[in-house]
Design a protein around this motif. Sequence first.
Motif, short mmCIF file in Angstrom:
data_model
loop_
_atom_site.label_atom_id
_atom_site.label_comp_id
_atom_site.label_asym_id
_atom_site.label_seq_id
_atom_site.Cartn_x
_atom_site.Cartn_y
_atom_site.Cartn_z
N GLY A 217 10.59 -5.71 -1.61
CA GLY A 217 8.97 -5.64 -2.27
C GLY A 217 9.07 -3.86 -2.86
O GLY A 217 9.09 -3.07 -2.41
N ALA A 218 7.77 -4.11 -3.11
CA ALA A 218 7.08 -3.22 -3.73
C ALA A 218 5.78 -2.01 -2.82
O ALA A 218 5.10 -2.93 -3.70
CB ALA A 218 7.86 -2.75 -4.54
N GLY A 219 5.38 -1.02 -2.58
CA GLY A 219 3.46 -1.11 -2.91
C GLY A 219 3.09 -1.06 -1.93
O GLY A 219 2.19 -1.49 -1.86
N GLU A 220 3.91 -2.11 -0.63
CA GLU A 220 3.13 -2.14 0.22
C GLU A 220 3.83 -1.83 1.65
O GLU A 220 4.71 -1.65 1.74
CB GLU A 220 3.27 -3.52 1.50
N PRO A 221 2.15 -0.94 2.17
CA PRO A 221 2.45 0.24 3.32
C PRO A 221 3.12 -0.13 4.44
O PRO A 221 2.50 -1.60 4.49
CB PRO A 221 1.18 0.59 3.17
N ARG A 222 3.90 0.84 5.44
CA ARG A 222 4.58 -0.15 6.47
C ARG A 222 3.64 0.64 7.35
O ARG A 222 3.32 2.02 7.21
CB ARG A 222 5.61 0.17 7.10
N GLY A 223 3.38 0.26 8.05
CA GLY A 223 3.32 0.89 10.22
C GLY A 223 1.41 1.44 9.93
O GLY A 223 0.85 2.17 10.73
#
Length: 563
Positions: A217-223
């Motif tokens: 995946g790309a571009g989705e922030p985590r946390g």
Amino acid sequence: MNDPRGVIAAVMGVLVLLGVPAGASPGADHASAGEARPADAAVGVGAAVDVGAAGGSAAGVPAGQGRQRPGRADAVGAALALARGRAARVLITRPGVQLREDLLALPPMAQRVAGVIGELTGAQARLVAGAAQRRGAAGQRAGGEDRGEDGGDAGDAGHIGDLWVLSGADQRRVALHAPAAGRYEARAGADRSALRASAIAAVLMELGGYVGGFGPGAGEPRGRAFDVAMAPVSHAPGLVEWPETLTASEYSKRLGKSRLRFEAVTRRLQSERMWARLPASYDPKSPAGLLVWVDASPSGKPPAALHPALDALGFIAIGAERSGNDRHVSERMQLALDAVATAQRRWHIDPRRVYVTGISGGGKMTTLLWAGYPEVFAGALPIVGLSAFADTPTGEGGRFWPAEFERPSGRAWQLLKTRRLGPVTGPADFNYAPMKAMAPEMARLGLEVRLFDVPGMGHTMPPPATFVEQLMWADEPARSERQRGIDEARGALGALGPSAGRDALLDIVRRWPWTPAAWEALERAGLSAGPDPAPARAPAPAPDPAPDPAPGGGANPGPQAGR
């Protein structure tokens, strides 16, 4: 077209778009409701055909040769009409996937990894075939935005998948687009048709909901929390509507005679906003749990007190903005279901691990969703707010806290007995007395209810450690079931040894999908996940919410005199 089947398909396409019932279409051969497609249909899927092809043989035709274009812009109608036939196989794939006959013999997990989202049953195919509402040519508006001549490229914004119709040597592909929240289109060459959103959303959800890939995946922030609509991905360009709109009759069916009056739901999802938070460990190869947050305030952002539990147990959280206590119950229920649909389309969610939580009035909402939709929510964790389906004695003479909805019955009641309810409160909470009385009353009827009584806690969020304990308890049955599958798969793969054949490896994939051993078996069998497409645009940063407030407005109704 010399083949009479092609003539019939074209005629049927026109009749479908004119609204003629399926039974009146000439030459239609309908399967009975729920009937599966023939598994042994002769399918030639070795080569691509033009998305605008009107018919003819596709098998063995090299790309760029033997293509036929319709005499008029009816390619979508002809393809959907063909989908009604008994002999047709209808599948949905990710954009750009080229079907091969060998893909259709793989286990479901292997098909999904290769880009085949699923094969439709006869009933599902007819639902999609009857979903066309109006049509138009490229450059015109037909329930969507103008998107240029072709409308079928995998890179087009809103292109969520392709619908394939296979009937003997006849193969057609229609691009499925979601140009805006609650809108779907079918596009084939210059032809396009708006599709009834509820039909497409229902079929996609029955196929598992998730239509994305399995790369990192790309571009989705985590946390940290982010605005879902501001971080679109190609397979989920916006928010997604739950297939059903909550009506007065459905509300009554779900909650019975309720003190909470129904108000008509206005579906304007394009004007709504949702906040989500992914755990740092999220990987689409392993289905995540889902926690729906129902706020008492207008914020909708999953609060910081939930974050340690989300990260420790691998949960995605999602909440709707402006779904607080000042919004009507029916609207809040609809938005919670829309949040489930949005999450299931965008991320790989384990349907056994979908829970709901909320604070104060949002906590009471979680009880309604838990009792009203036990087929959706595996459990609920109400925070300083609880509703009950029976009058609860206060212990003071004949006084009681009144019920707010009716006890479910029949199969819904039996299913609810397997759905855990873990409310939390404390002595300083003004809802402490009714919650402490309601929880054991519900447990006495055979429901799995555990009250988390926190010393000194008021009308606020519980300590993070307490919520970890709540979520662990609610999730224990599903988590244990998944762990058993992981252990069994690991043992079975180990017993095969390094020289295992392809069939034996694919049997691991078939029996224990989405486990680490299944992924290893898939790789050893020569199949693996391709890269995910890039996001539609970079996400806008969104700070984590401020410290959790102490919401008001969620008090349980005061005791009443006995009736």
